[in-house]
Motif scaffolding. Sequence first.
Motif, mmCIF file in Angstrom:
data_model
loop_
_atom_site.group_PDB
_atom_site.id
_atom_site.type_symbol
_atom_site.label_atom_id
_atom_site.label_comp_id
_atom_site.label_asym_id
_atom_site.label_seq_id
_atom_site.Cartn_x
_atom_site.Cartn_y
_atom_site.Cartn_z
ATOM 1 N N ALA A 44 -6.830 11.090 5.022
ATOM 2 C CA ALA A 44 -7.257 12.180 4.139
ATOM 3 C C ALA A 44 -7.370 13.500 4.892
ATOM 4 C CB ALA A 44 -8.594 11.826 3.497
ATOM 5 N N LYS A 103 -4.268 8.384 1.463
ATOM 6 C CA LYS A 103 -5.309 7.415 1.167
ATOM 7 C C LYS A 103 -6.016 6.961 2.433
ATOM 8 C CE LYS A 103 -3.015 5.563 -2.964
ATOM 9 N NZ LYS A 103 -2.348 4.374 -3.546
ATOM 10 N N CYS A 104 -5.271 6.880 3.507
ATOM 11 C CA CYS A 104 -5.865 6.495 4.795
ATOM 12 C C CYS A 104 -6.084 7.709 5.697
ATOM 13 C CB CYS A 104 -4.969 5.496 5.523
ATOM 14 S SG CYS A 104 -4.726 3.937 4.646
ATOM 15 N N SER A 159 3.696 0.089 -3.318
ATOM 16 C CA SER A 159 3.038 -0.478 -4.493
ATOM 17 C C SER A 159 3.416 -1.953 -4.629
ATOM 18 C CB SER A 159 3.372 0.289 -5.775
ATOM 19 O OG SER A 159 4.637 -0.077 -6.277
ATOM 20 N N MET A 163 0.541 11.636 -0.865
ATOM 21 C CA MET A 163 -0.699 11.115 -1.431
ATOM 22 C C MET A 163 -0.932 9.670 -0.986
ATOM 23 S SD MET A 163 -2.144 13.521 -3.024
ATOM 24 C CE MET A 163 -3.389 12.562 -3.871
ATOM 25 N N VAL A 164 0.145 8.921 -0.836
ATOM 26 C CA VAL A 164 0.029 7.539 -0.368
ATOM 27 C C VAL A 164 -0.507 7.523 1.059
ATOM 28 C CG1 VAL A 164 1.304 5.449 0.206
ATOM 29 C CG2 VAL A 164 1.846 6.693 -1.883
ATOM 30 N N CYS A 165 0.062 8.355 1.911
ATOM 31 C CA CYS A 165 -0.414 8.424 3.296
ATOM 32 C C CYS A 165 -1.837 8.972 3.350
ATOM 33 C CB CYS A 165 0.509 9.315 4.131
ATOM 34 S SG CYS A 165 2.208 8.711 4.277
ATOM 35 N N GLN A 177 0.816 -1.204 0.000
ATOM 36 C CA GLN A 177 0.000 0.000 0.000
ATOM 37 C C GLN A 177 0.856 1.264 0.000
ATOM 38 O OE1 GLN A 177 -2.553 -1.995 3.173
ATOM 39 N NE2 GLN A 177 -3.939 -0.421 2.428
ATOM 40 N N CYS A 178 2.047 1.173 0.530
ATOM 41 C CA CYS A 178 2.961 2.318 0.546
ATOM 42 C C CYS A 178 3.975 2.251 -0.599
ATOM 43 C CB CYS A 178 3.693 2.391 1.877
ATOM 44 S SG CYS A 178 2.608 2.588 3.316
#
Length: 722
Positions: A298, A295-296, A273, A291-293, A270-271
């Motif tokens: 927001a 996702k959870c 890919s 942006m990755v962080c 998830q971090c």
Amino acid sequence: MTPPASDSQGSAGARPGRRLLFALLASLLFAVAPMGAAPAKQAAKESCFDCHSDKDMTKEANGVKRSLFVDEQRFAASVHGSLSCRDCHVKLTDKHQEGSETYTDVKCDGCHSEQAKVYAGSIHGVSQTLGATAAAYCHDCHGNHDIVPVKQTDSPVHKMNLSQTCAKCHANRNLTDEYKMKYPQVASQYQESIHGKALLVKGLIVAPSCNDCHGVHDIKRSVDRSSPINHANVAKTCGKCHVKVEEIYNKSIHGQLLAKGDPRGPVCVQCHSAHQIETPVNGHFKSGSDMVCGKCHADRLEHYRDTYHGKAMALGKANTASAVAACYDCHGHHDVLRASDPNSHLSQANIVNTCKQCHPKATVSFTKYAPHANPMDRKNYPVLHYVFLVMTTLLVCTFSLFGAHTLLWLFRSLWLYRHDSKQFREAKAKIQADDEQFTRFQPFERFLHILVVTSFLLLTITGMPLKFYYTDWAKAIFSFFGGADVARTLHHFGAVITFTYFVLHVSTTLSHLWKNRGFMKDPETGAFRFSRIFKAMAHPDSMIPTKQDVKDFVAHNRWFFGKGPRPEFDRWTYFEKFDYLAVFWGVFAIGVSGLIMWFPEFFSRFMPGWMINVSLIVHSDEALLAAGFIFTVHFFNTHFRLEKFPMDTVIFSGRISKSEMLHERKRWYDRLVSEGRLDSFRVKDEWEAWKGIARSAGYIFFGIGLLLLVLIIYAMTSRLAH
């Protein structure tokens, strides 16, 4: 008739010998039988090669022509070289040789029963059972008649070749579309990843290939709980190589959530890919990490983007990252813990050192800065909330008041132009053609205005993209400048120019007061009076508002509605004085807040870190107010009025015609006449006034040239020395 005795005896005696001879022959046959099996198989293969050695032999099925050629030498060198064709093609009969049977189904489970059993439960095996004939079977991976040991480098399932073998299906657009595969670009993604480059480019055999993560014959979908890529098993799968990282992750808040079976617990893919894994030290990884962080988290990302860190990161160049803190710089990488945990990077014991990674002089007070502050949250951020309300109110009130003022003026001008356009045009032409000119702005004032214009535009063009970081034009501007780092440097340069003209102006104002200090003394007693300071500053030629400006404002608004004559202004109008005070206030508000953000470590020594958050709100909103006011109200008042359109050049020439003075500033003209100073304002040779500025500019250019010469000589000598 009874047979002769001799015959009878001979037959009986011969039976044991015959039996012995039969036994010897039978034994010989059994002994020779294994020796005859290999030639039989060889003969069978040779009979197959009678046809299949033909390179032009093909078969067409479903409109696709397939070659039936089998290379005898390669087959002989394969792991199956000692087998008969029918050992694999078990359903073949003699009819095939006769040409009436074409069925050539292959069965591998006769020898590889364990592998076949595992394969049957895999995604490939299940798909085959369900009728997905395109799903990979043994020969799709291992080959057909030229199968070699897995560890042999030319094997299609050797580690160095496996990704290309898998790509035959997983990069096939037809198959990926037909079976709706989740990662249709997996082959190219893996090749560009840190794993793919390590294995395929650098030849590091320890780098993972497809089977290290997905399995060999037991490949299953990620939703299968027994799959190594199932959400619950990903950390273990990656931990086979990244042992220490897995240990650290398991202790983190993310790992603890996963251990509890909480699906919110993020795992490696998830971090990082699944197939596009890249080195975390490059700029591309950092630029997308928020942006990755997000996702959870927001809500955290939203308010991180309100800070300079987040805005600069969002406006960074492609494949690079601005030199600002990303999420993991503060929270950690695999060791993310709650701030209340003593081992957390953000615990009271560790947070100062965490901040010192970017801010070496950070103090405990500096750590009070709120990196995710929400100004709308009055409960948790009361000070920020009220500052936000005050600045928002200031914005709304200013734009409402002067927006209405501008519209009323515009409508009144249009009404006058429509009712007597000829007189309007003649008056404008007369103003522009009048040869009798007077000085309105001295060279020094025009020089300061040049500094104001250049610095303001530079500050706006490098600052506004941060305000509106989410727009394409903001990204285009930062891209043009070369990224956030360059834009920040230019913004600081603009600030230096601003402070320069502010100091110059204040110095001249104080100098004027000093020269007229006698006015501050009581005429009767000669004693110094503080009450006379304002009178000394608020003389008719100054920009300090007086009661007359209030009267002019009222009279002007009455004129808008046709309720009175147009006021006769003095040298400075009330709206020009407002512009002047707005600049004064803006330099103070924007300048002080900008300095706090420019040198946060210094200012946090004697003020709490949350003042940095306050400064951001003040700086951002005041800058928006200044830019919006200048580009609308000020531009209209100065340049876009019908009688001035398209531009009033007085600030550049310093000159105003007599007709314009009488039309707009008659009170100033009358005052100069009554004081006998009108002739002193007539335009004359300006060199004496410009001489000081010209010499100063010459000294600056001369100094820069000498400095560059020194740097060039130093660079050349240092290169020769080495």
